[in-house]
Design an enzyme around this catalytic site. Structure first.
Site, PDB file in Angstrom:
ATOM      1  N   GLU A 191     -38.175  20.938  40.602  1.00  0.00           N
ATOM      2  CA  GLU A 191     -36.770  21.350  40.682  1.00  0.00           C
ATOM      3  C   GLU A 191     -35.989  20.478  41.662  1.00  0.00           C
ATOM      4  OE1 GLU A 191     -34.910  23.488  39.044  1.00  0.00           O
ATOM      5  OE2 GLU A 191     -36.525  24.184  37.741  1.00  0.00           O
TER       6      GLU A 191
ATOM      7  N   CYS B  28     -18.904  29.648  19.451  1.00  0.00           N
ATOM      8  CA  CYS B  28     -18.421  28.617  20.379  1.00  0.00           C
ATOM      9  C   CYS B  28     -16.919  28.388  20.218  1.00  0.00           C
ATOM     10  CB  CYS B  28     -19.178  27.319  20.151  1.00  0.00           C
ATOM     11  SG  CYS B  28     -18.663  25.977  21.240  1.00  0.00           S
TER      12      CYS B  28
ATOM     13  N   THR C 232     -31.016  14.024  38.855  1.00  0.00           N
ATOM     14  CA  THR C 232     -31.877  13.033  38.212  1.00  0.00           C
ATOM     15  C   THR C 232     -32.372  13.586  36.886  1.00  0.00           C
ATOM     16  OG1 THR C 232     -32.625  12.394  40.437  1.00  0.00           O
ATOM     17  CG2 THR C 232     -33.827  11.465  38.582  1.00  0.00           C
TER      18      THR C 232
END
Length: 397
Positions: free
Chosen positions: A64, A241, A70
């Site tokens: 984590e 959505c 990254t």
């Protein structure tokens, strides 16, 4: 855009049960449940864990933190090498800082590595018993938030992954998915509390599967609801959505106005002595690249020739005089907040005993030994150019 600027923000609670169920149905078939991709998310015998099963808190914690800022494909080989070097909490806590930074080299944001190292010692002091027993690790949110470098989303990721705790996350993928789902009219970072409410509503709908829901949200953002060209036709949330309904999913999340990024030229001296050694110094622990080693140098002043920059910087920072010789390489390197051009020259040491006036320590090193020190990413090309110039085998630095 004005049609999206309602003061009242929609509540996700009523829709959350259906959204969570449809997301998990999609993820059960299409999720990235590959032990080669996320080994920390699987049991020792290579299975995706059942809700009652616990995973290694150590492995989830390291993953984590590495995943902060990254991408997964970049993190995976670093995580594997890290776990080989520091397979237990004790091994990490007892390691020296340079070994830790060397294993982190290339991942950037090096303060994360130093915090992991320090946090390992704090955790070792807190865990009453064998730290290899996952059930002895802290399992409440406040305990993790009290540790250095652990924010709300990182803590939620650790606890939901290792213990299936009913905690939400809010990383970049999740923000993007939620911003599109709700067609939110402002940059997500301006409305963090609202986005947390939405993410938590999805977990609250099926708290017994929080581990799976958090992974499904991230997988949806990574594989379908991507920053560019989202695959809306395959999305389990297409009919819910708001961004898709408006026909503008690429418009979301709304972005902040771009900022101008400053540009600087850095003069760098690769200083050699009569024994063929090169001079390196270790940065102070503060700042973006704290604790790493580098070839000395500094910013070019307006109107200053680069040779004069290098001479001045080495005099001010190391109290030495050098003769600046041929250019070795020019390296362009961009950070999130600035762009740099490193102009690197070979230098011959003339006088003065090097002193760490602006660093932790200085050291003369044979070029073949540079791979034993953690350097910023930009220095890798400098080192490669130096080894090529000297006709020596390349090293991994």
């Amino acid at each position: 855009m004005s049609q999206q600027s309602n003061v009242e923000h929609p509540d996700l609670s009523a829709l959350a049960p259906d959204l969570s169920l449809s997301l998990l149905a999609w993820w059960d078939v299409n999720g990235r449940k590959n032990p080669a991709l996320k080994p920390w998310m699987f049991t020792k015998d290579g299975r995706w864990p059942e809700p009652h099963e616990q995973l290694s808190a150590l492995q989830c914690w390291i993953a984590e933190v590495m995943l902060q800022q990254t991408q997964l494909q970049v993190v995976l080989p670093y995580w594997q090498r890290w776990m080989q070097a520091f397979p237990t909490l004790v091994a990490l806590a007892e390691a020296d800082e340079q070994s830790v930074l060397l294993r982190w080299q290339g991942l950037g944001y090096y303060s994360r590595a130093r915090r992991l190292h320090g946090t390992a010692r704090l955790l070792l002091a807190q865990i009453d018993g064998d730290p290899s027993k996952v059930e002895l690790w802290p399992q409440d949110l406040d305990s993790w938030l009290a540790l250095p470098g652990i924010g709300r989303s990182t803590a939620g990721g650790i606890l939901s992954s290792a213990f299936n705790s009913p905690l939400a996350i809010l990383d970049g993928n999740v923000r993007r998915v939620l911003a599109r789902l709700m067609a939110h009219c402002r940059p997500p970072m301006r409305d963090q509390a609202l986005f947390w409410t939405w993410s938590e509503a999805l977990i609250a709908a099926l708290p017994q599967r929080s581990r799976d829901l958090n992974q499904a949200l991230m997988d949806l953002g990574a594989t379908l609801c991507t920053p560019r060209n989202p695959s809306c036709d395959h999305c389990p949330w297409q009919t819910s959505c708001a961004a898709y309904a408006a026909g503008t999913p690429e418009f979301y999340p709304v972005k902040e106005a771009p900022r101008s990024i400053p540009f600087q030229v850095i003069g760098v001296g690769v200083v050699r002595n009569g024994d063929g050694e090169v001079l390196i110094d270790q940065r102070l622990n503060e700042g973006l690249l704290g604790g790493l080693w580098e070839f000395p140098g500094g910013k070019q002043e307006p109107g200053e020739a680069i040779n004069d920059t290098i001479r001045r910087e080495l005099r001010e920072e190391l109290a030495i005089e050098v003769e600046v010789e041929e250019e070795l390489i020019t390296v362009e390197h961009a950070y999130s907040h600035k762009k740099l051009r490193f102009v690197v020259h070979l230098c011959r040491w003339l006088s003065g005993e090097p002193q760490p006036l602006a660093s932790q320590q200085v050291r003369w090193v044979h070029p073949e030994g540079l791979g034993n020190f953690p350097f910023p990413a930009a220095n890798a090309r400098m080192i490669a150019a130096l080894m090529d110039h000297l006709g020596l085998p390349s090293i991994h630095a």
